[in-house]
Design a protein around this motif. Sequence first.
Motif, short mmCIF file in Angstrom:
data_model
loop_
_atom_site.label_atom_id
_atom_site.label_comp_id
_atom_site.label_asym_id
_atom_site.label_seq_id
_atom_site.Cartn_x
_atom_site.Cartn_y
_atom_site.Cartn_z
N GLY A 138 0.80 -1.22 0.00
CA GLY A 138 0.00 0.00 0.00
C GLY A 138 0.83 1.26 0.00
O GLY A 138 0.35 2.34 0.37
N HIS A 139 2.08 1.12 -0.46
CA HIS A 139 3.00 2.27 -0.40
C HIS A 139 4.13 2.02 -1.40
O HIS A 139 4.73 0.92 -1.41
N VAL A 140 4.41 3.01 -2.25
CA VAL A 140 5.44 2.84 -3.28
C VAL A 140 6.82 2.64 -2.65
O VAL A 140 7.60 1.77 -3.07
N GLY A 141 7.15 3.43 -1.64
CA GLY A 141 8.47 3.32 -1.02
C GLY A 141 8.70 1.96 -0.38
O GLY A 141 9.76 1.36 -0.52
N VAL A 156 -3.85 3.38 -2.92
CA VAL A 156 -4.96 2.43 -2.78
C VAL A 156 -5.27 1.86 -4.16
O VAL A 156 -5.16 2.55 -5.17
N PRO A 157 -5.65 0.57 -4.23
CA PRO A 157 -5.95 -0.03 -5.53
C PRO A 157 -7.28 0.45 -6.09
O PRO A 157 -8.22 0.75 -5.33
N THR A 158 -7.37 0.54 -7.39
CA THR A 158 -8.65 0.82 -8.04
C THR A 158 -9.53 -0.42 -8.01
O THR A 158 -9.07 -1.53 -7.67
N ALA A 159 -10.79 -0.26 -8.40
CA ALA A 159 -11.70 -1.42 -8.47
C ALA A 159 -11.16 -2.44 -9.46
O ALA A 159 -11.24 -3.66 -9.22
N ARG A 160 -10.61 -1.97 -10.56
CA ARG A 160 -10.04 -2.89 -11.56
C ARG A 160 -8.85 -3.65 -10.98
O ARG A 160 -8.69 -4.86 -11.20
N ALA A 161 -8.02 -2.98 -10.19
CA ALA A 161 -6.87 -3.65 -9.57
C ALA A 161 -7.33 -4.73 -8.60
O ALA A 161 -6.74 -5.82 -8.55
N LEU A 162 -8.37 -4.44 -7.83
CA LEU A 162 -8.89 -5.46 -6.91
C LEU A 162 -9.43 -6.66 -7.67
O LEU A 162 -9.27 -7.80 -7.23
N GLY A 211 7.70 1.62 -13.32
CA GLY A 211 7.03 0.35 -13.59
C GLY A 211 5.52 0.47 -13.50
O GLY A 211 4.79 -0.12 -14.29
N LEU A 212 5.04 1.27 -12.53
CA LEU A 212 3.59 1.47 -12.41
C LEU A 212 3.04 2.18 -13.64
O LEU A 212 1.92 1.90 -14.08
N GLY A 213 3.82 3.08 -14.21
CA GLY A 213 3.40 3.74 -15.44
C GLY A 213 3.23 2.74 -16.57
O GLY A 213 2.24 2.78 -17.33
N ARG A 214 4.19 1.84 -16.70
CA ARG A 214 4.09 0.79 -17.73
C ARG A 214 2.89 -0.12 -17.46
O ARG A 214 2.19 -0.55 -18.37
N ASN A 230 -4.48 -0.49 -19.08
CA ASN A 230 -5.43 0.57 -19.43
C ASN A 230 -6.27 0.98 -18.23
O ASN A 230 -7.50 1.10 -18.29
N ASP A 231 -5.59 1.18 -17.09
CA ASP A 231 -6.27 1.53 -15.85
C ASP A 231 -5.27 2.24 -14.94
O ASP A 231 -4.06 1.93 -14.99
N PRO A 232 -5.71 3.18 -14.10
CA PRO A 232 -4.77 3.83 -13.16
C PRO A 232 -4.13 2.86 -12.17
O PRO A 232 -3.05 3.14 -11.63
N VAL A 233 -4.76 1.74 -11.88
CA VAL A 233 -4.26 0.65 -11.04
C VAL A 233 -4.16 1.04 -9.57
O VAL A 233 -4.78 0.43 -8.70
N PHE A 234 -3.36 2.06 -9.26
CA PHE A 234 -3.23 2.53 -7.88
C PHE A 234 -3.39 4.05 -7.85
O PHE A 234 -2.85 4.75 -8.71
N LEU A 235 -4.13 4.52 -6.85
CA LEU A 235 -4.36 5.96 -6.69
C LEU A 235 -3.61 6.46 -5.46
O LEU A 235 -3.64 5.81 -4.41
N ARG A 236 -2.97 7.60 -5.59
CA ARG A 236 -2.19 8.15 -4.49
C ARG A 236 -3.10 8.75 -3.41
O ARG A 236 -4.11 9.37 -3.71
N THR A 237 -2.70 8.56 -2.17
CA THR A 237 -3.37 9.17 -1.02
C THR A 237 -2.28 9.74 -0.12
O THR A 237 -1.09 9.45 -0.31
#
Length: 329
Positions: A25-28, A65-71, A44-47, A53-60
């Motif tokens: 739950g954290h890039v670092g 946090v994962p998107t619905a598609r990531a889950l 790598g997350l950009g790739r 074709n989805d944001p995959v993870f959203l910054r907080t």
Amino acid sequence: MLHEIDLSRADLNLLVLFEAVLREGHVGRAAARLNLSASAVSHGLGRLRRLLNDPVFLRTPKGVVPTARALDLAGPIGLVLAGARGVIATARPFDPARSARQFVIGAPDGVSALFLQPLLAVLRRDAPGVDIRLRQLLPPAAARVGATAWEPALAELEARTLDIAVAPFEGVPARFAAQVLREEDFVILARAGHPFAAAPTLPYYCAASHLVVSMTGDANGFVDDALAERGLSRRVALTVPSFFMALAVVAETDLIAAVPRGFAAAYAPRSGVTSSEAPLPLPRFRIQAVASKAALQDAGIAWLSNALLAAGTPADAVSPSSCDARPVP
């Protein structure tokens, strides 16, 4: 041809990165787990976003946090990675004596108390370099013991944030493998010298003040269901979130509490607390170690599953080397 082109664009390392970011739950922290720089993980997350074709993870403010598609993809990606690890494991067998792996086990505290010390003895003897991360499992708010109480744990197993979960599971879906470690029922704890210990009758039980172990603060449980069937009720004066806290409170007060028999046998005597048979029939629960079938393709997790079976099963119930657990009569 389309599938061949899609696969040629894919990189298995991106799926490993997905798993690490989902777990941490954290890039670092994911970068540290993978021995990469934070910028490499971000790249790598950009790739990965372009591939899926989805944001995959959203910054907080606290991480990502994962998107619905990531889950939705967590389970299928876990299967792909488990299959790949299984293939590699066949070429390089898991050796517990040499391994320095880290495994994550989830369990409620009353359950982990039953297997933790024997498991540590197994690790000390057979796998001294293996580390365990034990997480307390909490049922969702208002969930009762039953088929749905531990669904969040099943989701974590599929997401690979847990390697194995040990709890009173019921109705485990077919995509998971479950081993029965033992059957547990409940006994009643009271401080030494408590009148209930001398006369553990149903009328006195109903008249006493009770402590209930509830991770959610819900005071109504299976004991109340059993009492209600007889037209009876009790007063719950206190709820606490763990069995060890319950033990400490019962030892110093007039409250009484229902706890698993195995927990009481292991810890009540050293706390100066007595245990008595419940004055009415209470349900028995099957304590099961559950892992996804995909994860068990990993020889290390399969070994840990067998180690838990040896640690969590009473010696007279099943052989430590057996993989076919049976409920204790």
